[in-house]
Design a protein around this motif. Structure first.
Motif, short mmCIF file in Angstrom:
data_model
loop_
_atom_site.label_atom_id
_atom_site.label_comp_id
_atom_site.label_asym_id
_atom_site.label_seq_id
_atom_site.Cartn_x
_atom_site.Cartn_y
_atom_site.Cartn_z
N VAL A 93 -0.36 -15.37 0.16
CA VAL A 93 -0.71 -14.60 1.36
C VAL A 93 -1.28 -15.56 2.39
CG1 VAL A 93 -1.06 -12.37 0.23
CG2 VAL A 93 -2.94 -14.01 0.32
N THR A 98 -7.12 -12.05 3.58
CA THR A 98 -5.89 -11.27 3.50
C THR A 98 -5.65 -10.81 2.07
OG1 THR A 98 -4.91 -12.55 5.31
CG2 THR A 98 -3.40 -11.29 3.92
N VAL A 102 -5.38 -6.91 0.97
CA VAL A 102 -4.16 -6.42 0.34
C VAL A 102 -4.46 -5.79 -1.01
CG1 VAL A 102 -2.01 -7.17 -0.76
CG2 VAL A 102 -2.56 -7.95 1.55
N ARG A 105 -6.02 -2.33 -0.70
CA ARG A 105 -5.06 -1.32 -0.28
C ARG A 105 -4.04 -1.00 -1.36
NH1 ARG A 105 -7.08 -3.63 4.13
NH2 ARG A 105 -7.13 -2.50 6.12
N ALA A 106 -3.70 -2.00 -2.14
CA ALA A 106 -2.67 -1.81 -3.16
C ALA A 106 -3.19 -1.09 -4.40
CB ALA A 106 -2.07 -3.16 -3.56
N SER A 131 -10.58 -0.98 5.46
CA SER A 131 -9.56 -0.36 4.60
C SER A 131 -9.97 1.07 4.22
CB SER A 131 -9.34 -1.20 3.34
OG SER A 131 -10.53 -1.28 2.56
N ILE A 258 1.01 -5.23 -5.90
CA ILE A 258 0.48 -6.11 -4.85
C ILE A 258 1.61 -6.84 -4.14
CG2 ILE A 258 -0.99 -8.10 -4.36
CD1 ILE A 258 -2.64 -7.27 -6.86
N LEU A 261 3.57 -4.76 -1.63
CA LEU A 261 2.89 -4.57 -0.35
C LEU A 261 2.94 -5.84 0.48
CD1 LEU A 261 1.22 -2.86 1.58
CD2 LEU A 261 -0.83 -3.49 0.27
N VAL A 262 2.68 -6.98 -0.16
CA VAL A 262 2.72 -8.26 0.54
C VAL A 262 4.10 -8.51 1.14
CG1 VAL A 262 2.66 -10.77 0.18
CG2 VAL A 262 0.85 -9.33 -0.78
N MET A 265 5.12 -6.40 4.20
CA MET A 265 4.45 -6.76 5.45
C MET A 265 4.72 -8.22 5.85
SD MET A 265 0.81 -4.80 4.82
CE MET A 265 0.24 -5.02 6.51
N LEU A 267 3.81 -10.94 4.53
CA LEU A 267 2.59 -11.76 4.47
C LEU A 267 2.76 -13.01 3.62
CD1 LEU A 267 -0.09 -8.94 4.11
CD2 LEU A 267 0.48 -10.24 6.16
N ASN A 268 3.92 -13.15 3.00
CA ASN A 268 4.16 -14.30 2.12
C ASN A 268 5.01 -15.36 2.80
OD1 ASN A 268 6.43 -12.73 2.22
ND2 ASN A 268 6.86 -12.79 0.03
#
Length: 389
Positions: A93, A98, A102, A105-106, A131, A258, A261-262, A265, A267-268
């Motif tokens: 991430v 972050t 994440v 939220r996950a 969150s 996880i 979700l990453v 978005m 994010l990776n």
């Protein structure tokens, strides 16, 4: 002279020096800035060389060296901490915060309780509140001359069933505790009994002084439900603006949730400069980090002696790790406003306000000591002069 003794005056837009932020947070920009947790030291030479090579290449096409980076992180942790980690279990991430955002939220629902040990890094509060989760404070207590978990309070709060995650800071920012194996085992046992996930922020794990030993949450048995955020070299190597973060879990269901979700978005999607810098740090940075820890511990030695002989009114419980120190000014018997005037306006030293780490710490401040010793010495001498005037 050590490489860490050199004071660098480089042109920059660093937040810690920015007049706008200094005035907003401290009320003045006429201070020596020691408030943000980043280093004044130049990074390890292998990192600079790796970045030069990529810049000189002059081509920045899509590139992916994440498998090599994850392998390097695993090898680093094997050599330094005896952890046998599967590179495939890392999730990349943008950074540690972050990662925490994440994970919350996950794996949790809005309204769920997230336990923190206060005083603690102020961004933990932000990550939880933004969150729409609930902060559950578990204040640390002072026991046998150091900060300790209040296990009685932890269990009382876990019994309610409202807490779903213990957000652990190990080593702890700002008090500098490096939790020992017995303490962590007790925490793991309680989390397992009450079916609570431990999310362990281990970003300071390399900055551990000679009388302590770091124990990752991953080094315990029966921790398959617990998660470590340990893959960021940001604090270790002074790479806050160019480092990614890495989540590690061996729990397949957690990983898939996880990672989904990453990925959704994007994010990776780390950059090549970050990737090559991280690869260089974890492959060639061992000697530099070893020297850094020795230097920081000598700085702590000097501070401890100076406080004892010159400023006994200011209390510091000696940190076991990190490059933060937690200063207690309560013996001065002054108000928070008077303390800020003393430190910021009279001593002209910019420290982080204790109130941001917990509501009960108005008369505490955190200092970042990852600077040349000469600079740290000037800061304390200015503080002493202000207190003596």
């Amino acid at each position: 002279m050590s490489i860490f003794d050199i004071e660098h005056n480089v042109e920059n837009h660093f937040v810690k020096n920015n007049p706008k932020y200094l005035k907003m947070v401290l009320g003045t920009d006429d201070v020596m800035p020691l408030w943000i947790a980043d280093m004044d030291f130049k990074v390890a030479p292998p990192i600079t060389e790796a970045l030069k090579d990529i810049v000189e290449r002059g081509v920045y096409a899509y590139e992916d060296i994440s498998p090599q980076v994850k392998e390097a992180i695993a090898n680093w942790n094997l050599k330094r901490h005896g952890l046998e980690l599967n590179p495939n279990n890392f999730i990349q991430v943008n950074g540690v915060l972050t990662a925490i955002a994440v994970i919350l939220r996950a794996l949790t629902e809005e309204g769920d309780g997230i336990m923190i040990q206060t005083p603690v890094y102020h961004q933990f509060y932000t990550a939880i509140k933004t969150s729409n989760r609930t902060v559950v404070e578990n204040p640390l207590k002072i026991e046998n001359g150091h900060y300790a978990f209040d296990f009685e309070n932890i269990e009382e709060q876990l019994k309610t069933g409202n807490t779903k995650v213990i957000l652990l800071c190990n080593p702890h920012n700002p008090v500098g505790r490096v939790w020992n194996r017995e303490e962590l085992q007790k925490l793991v046992d309680l989390a397992n009994i009450y079916n609570v996930i431990i999310v362990s922020d281990e970003v300071h794990s390399e900055i551990v002084f000679s009388n302590s030993k770091f124990h990752s949450i991953l080094s315990f048995e029966n921790t398959q439900n617990h998660i470590a955020v340990l893959g960021s070299p940001a604090k270790t190597f002074g790479m806050q603006s160019i480092a990614n973060g890495y989540i590690y879990t061996e729990n397949k269901a957690q990983f898939e949730t996880i990672n989904s979700l990453v990925t959704s978005m994007y994010l990776n999607q780390g950059g090549a400069l970050s990737a090559y810098a991280i690869l260089a740090a974890y492959t060639h940075g061992h000697d530099w980090v070893d020297a850094l820890v020795v230097y920081l511990e000598k700085t702590v030695d000097w501070i401890e002696m100076f406080l004892k002989t010159e400023l006994p009114q200011v209390r510091m419980i000696r940190p076991e790790g990190t490059y933060q120190i937690w200063l207690d000014f309560s013996a001065l018997n002054i108000s928070e406003r008077e303390l800020k005037d003393l430190v910021f306006n009279k001593a002209k030293v910019g420290l982080a306000l204790g109130l941001t780490f917990g509501a009960d710490y108005q008369l505490f401040m955190r200092m970042n000591i990852a600077s040349p010793l000469s600079k740290i010495q000037r800061a304390f001498q200015q503080l002493k002069a202000a207190m003596d005037s």
